[in-house]
Structure formats: structure tokens, C-alpha cells
Design an enzyme around this catalytic site. Structure first.
Site, short mmCIF file in Angstrom:
data_model
loop_
_atom_site.label_atom_id
_atom_site.label_comp_id
_atom_site.label_asym_id
_atom_site.label_seq_id
_atom_site.Cartn_x
_atom_site.Cartn_y
_atom_site.Cartn_z
N ASP A 88 18.41 26.67 67.95
CA ASP A 88 18.94 27.64 67.00
C ASP A 88 19.90 27.00 66.01
O ASP A 88 20.36 27.66 65.07
CB ASP A 88 19.62 28.80 67.75
CG ASP A 88 18.87 30.10 67.57
OD1 ASP A 88 17.69 30.04 67.15
OD2 ASP A 88 19.44 31.17 67.83
N ASP A 126 20.24 39.69 78.13
CA ASP A 126 19.49 39.46 79.36
C ASP A 126 19.65 40.63 80.34
O ASP A 126 18.68 41.13 80.91
CB ASP A 126 19.92 38.14 80.02
CG ASP A 126 21.42 37.90 79.90
OD1 ASP A 126 22.17 38.88 79.74
OD2 ASP A 126 21.86 36.74 79.98
#
Length: 747
Positions: free
Chosen positions: A142, A450
Site C-alpha cells: 500500500d 477484520d
């Protein structure tokens, strides 16, 4: 043979003595209710406004502690453990018949997550004891850094030697750095042996590679001769920045290429580098966005039915982990219902006494297994095997959960054609007008994507497994300074509390879809942030009232003292027993108590404040990456188990102020008792003195850092000055307010 094939691939066992614990817990609950009764019956009437407010504040805090304690019981009432049978899996399925596995490794910033650390994780998963042509390793960068790409390119060359070395000598762990650190000097004393010669050779290759990577990291420039070796380097130019670049997909190792073999002629796993497109005016949704891009790109290139996702610092510590995980998915009876199998987050740099309480011993050994006892597991963002279909938004009732799925087509495309086809899937506009981040993939809008994603999957009818093997499957690194720990826990607590405030609140979103025990199990962690308020009240109000001579607890001779004493001794005594039963020590438990106090009064407090401001629209969600770069001086203090208070953050100021306030309150209370010759009020103040004494004992390292230590890890002079001024102001102003309220009451 037929009977062997009908045996399950894993079994579930419940923990022993569950009934005994339930009886014990009921006695604690009785003590808690008596404490509530004491507060209600003895509310001050005419003794002053300060006393009334202090009493009510403690009552509300004790209500919060009691309700949170009830929540925590959900993870202790049905603890279950899983046991896979790898030998049955190998007997039932030939290696070639086992399913393919895609492995996702996520990194975000080469400055905070060194490329040398990333490649150690990548090499460790490439070396799994698994058929290499069934493994595809995807690295999501990223940060969009050509240095990370360079490191992976160098690692792909080194893997041709490292993978055969691991297989030939069956080494563990298979992260080069971790393995070489674990090697004793005796391993290389006999250089004339085959192993000794191979070890010296492979270690030199690794050191050369590491030096080249670190040299490039230091200079920030890729050597010209290397750039000509792979066309992927052409993706970067002077205009490329971390937040503004096109999508980059590069297959570094093509596992289907007959020339992509190691030095023993064995085919290498496929390795793919991905940097999804980022533009200033488009949201990128942090790690959730990166994971969703990985899901799409991998479906185009390999489309394996199972996915393992790892953070870049979590290397494989067990080469047979894939086989253990597949035992859950391939079980003929229960396997089709399982969406994911979560392994615990374990670490290789925990100190002997777990200085910062980073090991989460009780959570890993008991609490997460307790949630699994209710039929679900928390998805923790790393160390998790997923069934690809469960991430596509499918409900269990609509899914046949096949694991022998094939790629979409017989793919005869070249590497360049696959790269080009995958670019569009990693573009910043691909998700517009789709269900990605809502119904498909990981959910958006929450920092801890998550946990929310795991909850959503469970509410779709899927089951999940928490498995904690004796040999840890994955090992990572933890922060080595107090400041880094507090920043990390602020992010966690803030993100989890945002879930509680969102539409994904377990009691609302999960109502009628998942077990009540699972809903409460999630809230065991989602309510970290709001628990900062009662804790802060309990460490501030009693010492202040102690200075004013205001009693808040019953006398030691009163029967009302018993429920307070029993609840305190029983809960803390059982907590200590949990640690000892998990193989820890009393010192580890004590360090946990210290860190729990510090985190609740700092990290969780600011996590709570930031969540509230976001709900009011006064701020936006951000994502802070934990710095994994450690200096020599910091590492030395950490290994010596000396708390590093370096820095001057407001969190350190609050922690030091709380410690000093309790010290001043303790001294003032003792002086007041010594001056009270008739002992009129002394007995009622004893519990407050004991409470301030305990808080003072927990904060001994804080006092040491304030007044004794002079190293760079001590509390800075600016923080010390602020905390002394704040604590002194409270100690001076409150008695004045108390006196003025008494005068008004008398008039």
C-alpha cells in the site's frame, strides 16, 4: 480402510471443570450485587455535595465494572479446543489432490515496515511443506514503493536456494532471519558436514541480499543494473508517490513457467507484487481496501479456493500449518460450514516477564477459545485461513462450499497479459457502484475491518474455528516502547468501539443470527474504550476524597466490607490462576495489571473520545501504522525490561498525573489518620488508603521514571512538570472546594 475414511479430520474438546467455575462465578456475582446494594442503601444525604457526587460516581463505576464482568463470563463458560488430525488428511488426500492456497501478505510503509522484514515473511510462506505449484504468494504494497518491489525481486532469486535448503534439512522456522538467530554456534562448528557447509553458504547469501536491500533503503535509489533485470521497475517514475500512482501488478515468479525452478529443479511458488491504484480524490479504505483488491486480483490469476492472509511481520513458524488448517475445511461432516480458521497472534520478541503485556496470554489460551465454544471465532486480521466463497458475500444456505474449484478458464495467457488484465481490478474506480466493502469482501468504514468482517460472515450462517496449536503457527513482533504500545491500543480500542456504535453492533446486527454468547464475546473486546471512564473515576475520585477526609467505603469492621473484599480477592485471584494455568508467572500477571491500568486511563480513554467525536461528525477515521523500526538503545532497554517512557505525549502526562495523584492522596490520607487521635474517621478511610497503595505499587516504574532515572527512556522534564502541576492543582483546589461546600451547608 473404509472406517479410517469415515473418521473426522478434527475433534472438539471442552475444557474441564466448567461447572465448578460457574458455581464460583455465581459467588462473585453475589458479591457484586451486594456492593451495588451497599451503594444504594448508603447514599449520603446531608454530608455535602462533593461527597454525594463522589459516591454516585463510584456507584456508576461499580455498575459498569459489574456489567462488564458479566460480559466477560461469556468467554469462560464454554471454552473449547480444536485438535486437527494431519495424518488422516495425508492418508485421505494425495498431495496433488489437495486444494490450492493463495497467500496474502500486506505491507503499507517501507519506512515503518522494513522491506527486509517483509521478505522474511514472504520466504517463510513460500517454504511451506506444500506442493509448490499450488501456492501463490501475493504481496500488497500500500506504500507503492519500488524499494519493496526491489526487495521482493531479490528475495525471488534467493528463494531458489532457500527453499531447497529448508526441504533438504527440514529446518524450522523457515524465516531466514528467525532461523539464523536460532542457530547455535555448534551448528557451524563442523563445517565439513553437508549441513554445516550448506548453512554457511545459505547464510552468506542471505547476508549479501540483506546488505544490498538495506543499502538501497538507505540511498533510496535502485541500482541501474538491477532495474534492467525486470521490466516491473519501469512502473515507477519521478511523479509516482505513495498516495498518487497507477495500479501496479507484477508477477515476479511465474509458477507455470518451466524455467521457474529452484537449484534442485523443483518448481517455485508463484509470487505476485500488487500496489493498488491510489489517487488523492478517491477513498482507499486502508487495509480493507487492500485486501479486497487482493481478493479480486488473485481470482484473476490463481483463484485458489482457500486464502491465508498475514501481516508483513507475521512469519510462518510451522511448515505444516496449511495441512492443519485444511483439516477443518475438508472435514466431511463439518468442513462445509466453516468460513475461516483463525490462528492466534503470537510474537517472538516478548520479554521474559512480558513487560508491556503484549503476549495476550489469557486471550489466546482461554477467551478466544471461549468464543469458539459458542460456534464462532474472532477474525483478527492476520494468521487467518479463509474459504474464498465466504468472502464473496455468500450465505451458507446458498453455498455448496466446494473446495476443488478450478480456475475460471484454462489460462494460457502470458505473464504480461495477466498483469494487464489484473490492473483494472486494482484500480481506484473499480468498486464504484458495486457491493465491495458492503456485501462483498471486507467491510469498509471501520478501522478494525477484520473484526466487523468476521461478525458479518458469522451472521450469514457460516461457522468459524479458533485453533491455538502447541507450536505457534505464526510469529510477529510487538512494539518495544510504551508510546508505541499505547498508540496501537488506541487504534484497536477506537476501532472496536466504532463497531459497537455502528450498524454492526453484535446485539443489533447479530440479533437472531448468532448465539448470545458470541454477541457477548465480541463485546468483551468492543467495550475496551468505554471501560476507561469507570477506571479513571476509580483512580481519581478515591485519592481526592482521601485528601478531604471523605470516606467512600465501609469500615473494616463492617459486614459490608466483606463483599468488597471478596469481589476484589476472588476476581484478581482467579485472574492470577488463569495466568499461572497458561504457563505464565506472577510477574507476568503483575505487569498485565500495570498495563491494563495505564491503557485504560490513556489509550482507551482517547479511543473513546475519538469515537464519540467521529459519531458527532467532528473528525474522520484515520489509520496509524505501528512503527516496527527499533533503535539499538531502545532494544537494549526492552531486553532489560526497563519501561521506555520516551516522548512527551498527552497520554504519558495523564499516566504520570494519575500516579502522582494517588501518591499525594496516600501521603495525605496517612497524615490525616496520624493526626486523628480519636480515630473517628480513620477506619472508614482504610480501604481508600489500601486502594491508593495498590495503585502506587502498580505505578512504581512511573515514579522511578519521574524522579530516579536519567536515561533517554525516562519521563521527560516537560511531562514531569505538567503532571506535577496538574496533580498539585487538584490536591490544592479540591480541599478548598470541599471546605467551601461545608461552610455553605452550615450556613
Amino acid at each position: 480402510m473404509g472406517e479410517e475414511e469415515s473418521l473426522p479430520l478434527f475433534e472438539t474438546k471442552e475444557a474441564r471443570f466448567q461447572g465448578v467455575y460457574k458455581v464460583f462465578a455465581s459467588t462473585i456475582f453475589a458479591g457484586i450485587t451486594l456492593i451495588w446494594a451497599y451503594r444504594l442503601i448508603n447514599i449520603p444525604q446531608q454530608q455535602g455535595r462533593l461527597w454525594w457526587w463522589a459516591w454516585i460516581t463510584l456507584f456508576m463505576s461499580e455498575l459498569a465494572f459489574g456489567f462488564y464482568w458479566i460480559i466477560t463470563q461469556s468467554v469462560r463458560w464454554r471454552i473449547s479446543y480444536q485438535n486437527p488430525f494431519k495424518h488422516r488428511l495425508s492418508q485421505r488426500y494425495d498431495k496433488e489432490k489437495l486444494p490450492a492456497v493463495d497467500i496474502f501478505v500486506c505491507t503499507a510503509d517501507p519506512a515503518l515496515e522494513p522491506p527486509s522484514m517483509v521478505i522474511n515473511t514472504v520466504l517463510s510462506v513460500m517454504a511451506f511443506n506444500y506442493t509448490s505449484n499450488k501456492l501463490t504468494v501475493y504481496v500488497s504494497d500500500d506504500g507503492g514503493s519500488e524499494i519493496t518491489f526491489y526487495a521482493l525481486f531479490k528475495a525471488s532469486i534467493f528463494s531458489k536456494h532457500w527453499l531447497p535448503f529448508c526441504t533438504r534439512f527440514n529446518v524450522e522456522p523457515r524465516s531466514p532471519k528467525a532461523y539464523f538467530n536460532n542457530c547455535s554456534s555448534s551448528n557451524i562448528d563442523t563445517a565439513d558436514t553437508e549441513y554445516g557447509q550448506a548453512l554457511l553458504f545459505i547464510k552468506k547469501l542471505y547476508q549479501d541480499m540483506k546488505s544490498e536491500i538495506e543499502s538501497v533503503v538507505a540511498s533510496g535509489k535502485i541500482p541501474e543494473n538491477v532495474m534492467n533485470q525486470h521490466e516491473g521497475f519501469l512502473e515507477w517514475n519521478q511523479k509516482t508517490t505513495k498516495q498518487d500512482h497507477q495500479s501496479i501488478v507484477q508477477i515476479i515468479i511465474d509458477g507455470k513457467d518451466t524455467n521457474a525452478v529452484d537449484e534442485d529443479g523443483i518448481q517455485l511458488p508463484t509470487m505476485v507484487y500488487i500496489a493498488r491504484e491510489k489517487r488523492p480524490n478517491y477513498p482507499h479504505h486502508f487495509k480493507a481496501g487492500a485486501m479486497n483488491a487482493l481478493i479480486r486480483v488473485s481470482s484473476e490469476i490463481s483463484n485458489a479456493p482457500f486464502i491465508l492472509n498475514l501481516d508483513c511481520d507475521m512469519y510462518s513458524n510451522n511448515a505444516d500449518t496449511i495441512q492443519e488448517a485444511l483439516c477443518f475445511f475438508l472435514d466431511e461432516t463439518k468442513g462445509n460450514e466453516i468460513a475461516y480458521a483463525q490462528f492466534p497472534q503470537s510474537y517472538n520478541n516478548i520479554t521474559k516477564n512480558d513487560l508491556y503485556a503484549n503476549s495476550h496470554v489469557v486471550s489466546n489460551e482461554l477467551e478466544l477459545a471461549g468464543i469458539c465454544g459458542h460456534g464462532a471465532a474472532l477474525y483478527c486480521g492476520t494468521g487467518c485461513f479463509h474459504r474464498r466463497e465466504s468472502l464473496s458475500g455468500s450465505h451458507l444456505r446458498d453455498c455448496r462450499a466446494k473446495w476443488d474449484m478450478k480456475p475460471k478458464r484454462q489460462d494460457h495467457r502470458t505473464v504480461n497479459e495477466l498483469n494487464e488484465a489484473s490492473r483494472a481490478l486494482a484500480s481506484c474506480t473499480y468498486e464504484q457502484g458495486t457491493l465491495w466493502g458492503k456485501e462483498t469482501g471486507l467491510v469498509y468504514g471501520i478501522p478494525v475491518e477484520d473484526i466487523a468482517t468476521g461478525l458479518v460472515i458469522s451472521c450469514r450462517g457460516w461457522k468459524s474455528i479458533y485453533y491455538n496449536p502447541k507450536r505457534k503457527a505464526f510469529l510477529g513482533v510487538v512494539p518495544t516502547t510504551l508510546g508505541a504500545v499505547l498508540v496501537q491500543h488506541k487504534r484497536w480500542s477506537e476501532g472496536m468501539f466504532q463497531i459497537f456504535f455502528s450498524k454492526y453492533c453484535p446485539f443489533i446486527y447479530g440479533n437472531g443470527k448468532i448465539n448470545l454468547g458470541v454477541q457477548m464475546g465480541y463485546c468483551n473486546y468492543l467495550l475496551w474504550a468505554p471501560m476507561s471512564l469507570p477506571t479513571l473515576c476509580y483512580v481519581i475520585v478515591p485519592p481526592i476524597c482521601l485528601l478531604c477526609g471523605i470516606p467512600l467505603f465501609p469500615q473494616l469492621s463492617s459486614l459490608w466490607f466483606l463483599p468488597f473484599a471478596y469481589a476484589f480477592v476472588a476476581t484478581n485471584g482467579y485472574s492470577l490462576c488463569e495466568y499461572l494455568n497458561c504457563g505464565s508467572t506472577a510477574k507476568v500477571w503483575w505487569n498485565f495489571q500495570r498495563m491494563k491500568l495505564i491503557k485504560r486511563t490513556t489509550s482507551y480513554l482517547f479511543g473513546f473520545i475519538d469515537t464519540v467525536t467521529k459519531q458527532l461528525g467532528l473528525s474522520q477515521t484515520n489509520f496509524a501504522i505501528t512503527d516496527k523500526v527499533v533503535t539499538e538503545e531502545v532494544q537494549k532497554r526492552y531486553e532489560q525490561e526497563v519501561i521506555d517512557f520516551g516522548g512527551s505525549s498527552i497520554m504519558l502526562t495523564i499516566s504520570a498525573t494519575v500516579a502522582l495523584l494517588n501518591l499525594f492522596g496516600l501521603i495525605g490520607g496517612i497524615v490525616r489518620i496520624l493526626m486523628d487521635l480519636e480515630l473517628n474517621n480513620s477506619s472508614q478511610l482504610m480501604m481508600q488508603i489500601l486502594l491508593s497503595s495498590l495503585i502506587g505499587m502498580v505505578n512504581l516504574p512511573v515514579y522511578e521514571a519521574l524522579f530516579i532515572r536519567s536515561d533517554n527512556g525516562s519521563i521527560s522534564s516537560s511531562v514531569m512538570l505538567k503532571s506535577i502541576v496538574l496533580a498539585s492543582l487538584v490536591c490544592c483546589l479540591v480541599p478548598l472546594i470541599c471546605s467551601s461546600s461545608k461552610v455553605k451547608g452550615q450556613s
